[in-house]
Design a protein around this motif. Structure first.
Motif, PDB file in Angstrom:
ATOM      1  N   ILE A   1       0.868  -1.173   0.000  1.00  0.00           N
ATOM      2  CA  ILE A   1       0.000   0.000   0.000  1.00  0.00           C
ATOM      3  C   ILE A   1       0.907   1.226   0.000  1.00  0.00           C
TER       4      ILE A   1
ATOM      5  N   ALA B   1      -7.029  -4.282   1.319  1.00  0.00           N
ATOM      6  CA  ALA B   1      -6.101  -3.160   1.145  1.00  0.00           C
ATOM      7  C   ALA B   1      -6.808  -1.830   1.373  1.00  0.00           C
TER       8      ALA B   1
ATOM      9  N   ILE C   1      -2.313   0.662  -4.800  1.00  0.00           N
ATOM     10  CA  ILE C   1      -2.312  -0.660  -4.169  1.00  0.00           C
ATOM     11  C   ILE C   1      -1.651  -1.615  -5.154  1.00  0.00           C
TER      12      ILE C   1
END
Length: 76
Positions: free
Chosen positions: A15, A50, A64
């Motif tokens: 991330i 995520a 992501i």
């Protein structure tokens, strides 16, 4: 042409979060990596997770990334 099988050996979720700006005014990025994702996890589920994790950061999520390491071999 031979049929090739793919065996996922390792998956990681990355991330990328905004982390201020540099001297040129470009956004700096800080990467947070989460390893040991299950090989059979669906990408939709990984994306949902995520986004949930990204919501915990004070700064905006920039991207992501799902990183995979696979072994390829000819099927016999």
């Amino acid at each position: 042409m031979a049929t090739v099988k793919q065996e996922i050996m390792k998956r990681s979720l990355i991330i990328n979060v905004a982390n201020g700006v540099d001297d040129n005014g470009k956004t700096k990025i800080k990467a947070f990596t989460f390893g040991n994702l299950k090989a059979e996890a669906k990408v939709e589920d990984v994306f949902k997770a995520a986004n949930a994790l990204g919501g915990l950061y004070a700064e905006e999520v920039q991207s992501i990334v799902l990183s995979e390491k696979s072994e390829l071999a000819e099927e016999q």
